[in-house]
Design a protein around this motif. Structure first.
Motif, PDB file in Angstrom:
ATOM      1  N   UNK A 108      49.317  37.297  48.311  1.00 22.46           N
ATOM      2  CA  UNK A 108      49.153  37.681  46.907  1.00 22.46           C
ATOM      3  C   UNK A 108      47.784  38.325  46.732  1.00 22.46           C
ATOM      4  N   UNK A 109      47.672  39.178  45.723  1.00 20.04           N
ATOM      5  CA  UNK A 109      46.411  39.848  45.420  1.00 20.04           C
ATOM      6  C   UNK A 109      45.819  39.167  44.193  1.00 20.04           C
ATOM      7  N   UNK A 110      44.608  38.609  44.334  1.00 23.30           N
ATOM      8  CA  UNK A 110      43.981  37.920  43.205  1.00 23.30           C
ATOM      9  C   UNK A 110      43.657  38.920  42.100  1.00 23.30           C
ATOM     10  N   UNK A 111      43.895  38.512  40.878  1.00 30.60           N
ATOM     11  CA  UNK A 111      43.656  39.414  39.744  1.00 30.60           C
ATOM     12  C   UNK A 111      42.157  39.663  39.556  1.00 30.60           C
ATOM     13  N   UNK A 112      41.356  38.621  39.836  1.00 29.17           N
ATOM     14  CA  UNK A 112      39.898  38.734  39.691  1.00 29.17           C
ATOM     15  C   UNK A 112      39.224  38.506  41.033  1.00 29.17           C
ATOM     16  N   UNK A 113      38.000  38.927  41.153  1.00 29.55           N
ATOM     17  CA  UNK A 113      37.224  38.737  42.375  1.00 29.55           C
ATOM     18  C   UNK A 113      37.226  37.257  42.778  1.00 29.55           C
ATOM     19  N   UNK A 114      37.604  37.004  44.037  1.00 36.54           N
ATOM     20  CA  UNK A 114      37.663  35.619  44.523  1.00 36.54           C
ATOM     21  C   UNK A 114      36.237  35.081  44.634  1.00 36.54           C
ATOM     22  N   UNK A 115      35.990  33.895  44.079  1.00 38.83           N
ATOM     23  CA  UNK A 115      34.658  33.289  44.120  1.00 38.83           C
ATOM     24  C   UNK A 115      34.471  32.461  45.375  1.00 38.83           C
TER      25      UNK A 115
END
Ligand code: CTP
Ligand code: CA
Length: 225
Positions: A108-115
């Motif tokens: 899956x592609x995270x909607x926001x930058x992964x922290x």
């Protein structure tokens, strides 16, 4: 130009070539990719155009100028490349898969930058990408289909395995265990493998190699017509 096009070995033929890497996004700012430069695919596009073909080049992100008279479709991911390839099939006589397609993409592609978390180990989950050249080769009105195989060991036998498994007409086997040739370099030495032939091409510049490969592809294509 018209004269050359009328007499070239691929005069009037429609050739589609995939080139370069794909990028598989993880989040809006990150991706998984590889070091493919796209040089071989672009050299093949130019050589096919010079042989009189109408050429479409489906390219991942590369730093190369589009050869003159070549139609270029820019894509990013393997799924995009598959869509672009399928959109060309109705008008395609010869399909050459030169792209270094990522074998897997993040599930899956995270909607926001992964922290960054507190854990020291991070695991990525990947899912297999579709095989573009195998999909093309199994299409109902399949074009003459050519693949590439970059291998570091048992080069010819692995290439032959891919020729059969992907139902290709021809595969260009590339020994990338030797320094200075193949992946991301300016020179290359290959063996052209079909179901009943094996032809070695000695190390040479990618431009000259592209011309020799296009001649072999044109020759083999004609035997199927
Ligand atoms: N290819 C493709 N789509 C993919 C993977 C590969 O179209 N998802 C094409 C490449 O463009 C090349 C051929 O298949 O023409 C062989 O690619 P290669 O990476 O050598 O083969 P794989 O089947 O991915 O096997 P492996 O990477 O495990 O050697
Ligand atoms: Ca692969």
């Amino acid at each position: 130009i018209a004269d050359r096009f009328d007499t070239g070995s691929l005069a009037g033929r429609r050739v589609v070539i995939t080139a370069g890497p794909t990028r598989e996004p993880l989040d809006p700012v990150r991706y998984i990719s590889n070091h493919s430069s796209g040089k071989m695919g672009f050299a093949l596009a130019e050589a096919a155009m010079n042989a009189g073909a109408e050429v479409t080049l489906i390219s991942g992100p590369v730093n190369l100028a589009t050869p003159a008279h070549v139609k270029r479709i820019d894509i990013t991911s393997a799924l995009d490349m598959l869509d672009a390839a399928q959109s060309t099939l109705e008008h395609c006589d010869i399909f050459i898969a030169c792209a270094a397609v990522a074998d897997y993409r993040p599930t899956s592609v995270a909607e926001h930058k992964i922290k960054k978390g507190n854990e020291e180990i991070m695991e990525l989950h990947l899912v297999k990408n579709p095989d573009i050249v195998a999909t093309v080769a199994s299409a109902p009105q399949r074009p003459f289909t050519v693949g590439f195989a970059a291998e570091t060991q048992d080069v010819i036998s692995y290439a032959r395995g891919k020729l059969q498994r992907k139902k290709l007409d021809m595969i260009i086997a590339n020994d990338v265990s030797q320094a200075g040739i193949g992946f991301n370099s300016d020179e290359n030495a290959v063996t052209v493998v079909t179901h009943d032939t094996e032809t070695a091409i000695a190390q040479t510049g990618k431009r000259q190699l592209a011309n020799q490969l296009i001649e072999q592809i044109a020759h083999q294509y004609k035997t199927t017509q």
